[in-house]
Design a protein around this motif. Structure first.
Motif, mmCIF file in Angstrom:
data_model
loop_
_atom_site.group_PDB
_atom_site.id
_atom_site.type_symbol
_atom_site.label_atom_id
_atom_site.label_comp_id
_atom_site.label_asym_id
_atom_site.label_seq_id
_atom_site.Cartn_x
_atom_site.Cartn_y
_atom_site.Cartn_z
ATOM 1 N N LYS A 2 0.443 -0.568 0.182
ATOM 2 C CA LYS A 2 0.058 0.039 0.180
ATOM 3 C C LYS A 2 0.732 1.449 0.463
ATOM 4 O O LYS A 2 0.824 2.245 -0.808
ATOM 5 N N GLN A 3 1.927 1.548 0.715
ATOM 6 C CA GLN A 3 2.937 2.482 0.721
ATOM 7 C C GLN A 3 3.864 2.633 -0.350
ATOM 8 O O GLN A 3 3.737 4.061 -1.011
ATOM 9 N N ALA A 4 3.694 1.304 -1.157
ATOM 10 C CA ALA A 4 4.990 1.708 -2.509
ATOM 11 C C ALA A 4 3.680 2.211 -3.384
ATOM 12 O O ALA A 4 3.916 2.982 -4.613
ATOM 13 N N SER A 5 2.511 1.700 -3.121
ATOM 14 C CA SER A 5 1.621 2.285 -3.959
ATOM 15 C C SER A 5 1.257 3.702 -3.874
ATOM 16 O O SER A 5 1.233 4.508 -5.242
ATOM 17 N N ASP A 6 1.565 4.338 -3.111
ATOM 18 C CA ASP A 6 1.025 5.571 -2.655
ATOM 19 C C ASP A 6 2.668 6.227 -3.068
ATOM 20 O O ASP A 6 2.148 8.009 -3.397
ATOM 21 N N LEU A 7 3.485 5.893 -3.235
ATOM 22 C CA LEU A 7 4.667 6.008 -3.129
ATOM 23 C C LEU A 7 4.278 6.633 -4.824
ATOM 24 O O LEU A 7 5.053 7.029 -6.271
ATOM 25 N N MET A 8 4.029 5.706 -6.059
ATOM 26 C CA MET A 8 3.796 5.764 -7.191
ATOM 27 C C MET A 8 2.670 6.311 -7.028
ATOM 28 O O MET A 8 1.766 6.092 -8.653
ATOM 29 N N ARG A 60 -0.134 -7.058 -5.101
ATOM 30 C CA ARG A 60 -0.139 -7.660 -3.714
ATOM 31 C C ARG A 60 -1.041 -6.986 -2.785
ATOM 32 O O ARG A 60 -1.014 -5.927 -3.003
ATOM 33 N N PRO A 61 -1.377 -7.696 -1.866
ATOM 34 C CA PRO A 61 -1.907 -7.319 -0.926
ATOM 35 C C PRO A 61 -1.542 -6.286 0.101
ATOM 36 O O PRO A 61 -0.426 -5.945 -0.082
ATOM 37 N N ASP A 62 -2.195 -5.075 0.689
ATOM 38 C CA ASP A 62 -2.036 -3.750 0.823
ATOM 39 C C ASP A 62 -0.380 -3.771 2.361
ATOM 40 O O ASP A 62 0.521 -3.367 1.905
ATOM 41 N N ASN A 63 -0.521 -5.009 2.748
ATOM 42 C CA ASN A 63 -0.003 -5.064 4.022
ATOM 43 C C ASN A 63 1.404 -6.197 3.697
ATOM 44 O O ASN A 63 1.830 -6.531 4.361
#
Lengths: 173, 174
Positions: free
Chosen positions: A107-113, A120-123
């Motif tokens: 989820k954090q990587a997705s936010d960075l992008m 992959r699942p959020d966690n």
């Protein structure tokens, strides 16, 4: 006489079972070796079931080490070694400058992008890497008419922290 | 965008770094300067690997049932090898607002050396026509630039009985 009948009955039953198994097996074999194209389902039904997570591209070799990032199968140094060995250089011919290597959740990587899916699942633990270019944009699959002449200024990559596989990579103006 | 592409051993987005590879991928060119992202999906093999055993069913459709405009897209793949399901993946393109208005059928070849691409057939061409999937009924407009690869309708789509969207073939044997 009754015992004879019973034996005959058992033999008959056995013969039926054998014939049935042979018929089923030959049908199964035909089904596997058939060259007939499979039925193509309605696309709207295909998002149900199945494995939603492709393995990604083979990249960093996972291994057990005390130096690994917590919960990961490789370390920051392994990322650096991979980029030095297999990474694509800048258009200047120099190795790319590594701006950051972060072990974060999907989820954090997705936010960075800016919301790009990691797949992959959020966690789920992944490794987000940001590189400074300039980078060639050859190989980008874009609609006809989109110019690829200008180099990309930076690149980011997300690796599966468990397998070291590259899940997604991006190029940016 | 989704499809099959070749990658040099050290080329970015390779599905098997260190080896010249033939990969299945999907990618999104994101709005508002968000960049180009590519996802490796499946490794088919090295350069020159035969794709004859494969039938690839790759689809992109809106996630919420709204087929005219959305920002989440389901990307699904069913890969058949020798007639049997070999792999099945479902992914999503998120935060990606689009309003699809056309379908584009064909192939592209880019390289820095000589290349070839065998005949590729695009059949059962469909688009979502409001409430159902409709087969393509016209030959559309040729938007190809600087062939090869070359392309032609092997079977013209038509607004007629038995139409299944035609069959468009591309090839590059130059």
């Amino acid at each position: 006489m009754n015992r004879l009948k019973l034996r005959f009955g058992i033999l008959l039953l056995f013969a039926i079972v054998v014939v049935g198994v042979v018929a089923f097996t030959s049908q199964s074999t035909r089904a596997v070796t058939s060259t007939k194209p499979p039925h193509v389902p309605d696309p709207s039904s295909m998002f149900q079931g199945g494995n939603p997570y492709p393995p990604g591209g083979t990249a960093i070799s996972p291994h057990a080490s005390a130096n690994n990032a917590p919960g990961a199968a490789f370390s920051q140094q392994d990322v650096i070694d991979f980029l030095n060995k297999d990474g694509e250089p800048t258009t200047n011919g120099t190795p790319p400058k590594i701006l950051s290597i972060q072990f974060v959740t999907a989820k954090q990587a997705s936010d960075l992008m800016q919301g790009e899916s990691v797949g992959r699942p959020d966690n789920y633990l992944v490794c987000y890497v940001k590189l400074q270019g300039p980078f060639s944009r050859r190989g980008e699959h874009v609609p006809s008419g989109v110019s690829l002449e200008k180099d990309a200024a930076w690149e980011d990559m997300v690796f599966d922290a468990s397998t070291g596989n590259l899940l997604v990579g991006g190029l940016h103006p | 965008v989704r499809g099959i592409s070749t990658y040099d051993a050290n080329q970015r987005f390779n599905c098997h770094y260190g080896y010249n590879s033939t990969c299945m991928y999907w990618a999104d060119n994101r709005p508002n300067g968000g960049g180009y992202y590519e996802h490796a999906v499946y490794t088919l093999g090295g350069y020159g690997v035969s794709l004859d055993p494969y039938l690839i069913d790759f689809a992109v459709h809106s996630a919420g049932g709204n087929y005219t405009s959305t920002n989440t897209w389901n990307v699904s793949l069913n890969l058949y090898a020798n007639g049997s399901l070999a792999a099945q993946f479902n992914q999503q393109s998120t935060n990606n607002q689009m309003s699809p208005s056309t379908i584009t059928i064909g192939s592209e070849v880019s390289d820095t050396h000589a290349s070839t691409s065998d005949h590729t057939d695009y059949q059962y061409n469909q688009w979502y026509c409001g409430s159902a999937w409709c087969y393509q009924t016209t030959t559309g407009t040729d938007t190809s630039t600087s062939p090869p690869p070359y392309g032609y309708w092997r079977i013209n789509p038509c607004n007629c009985q038995g139409n299944t969207g035609g069959a468009f073939t591309t090839y590059d044997h130059s």
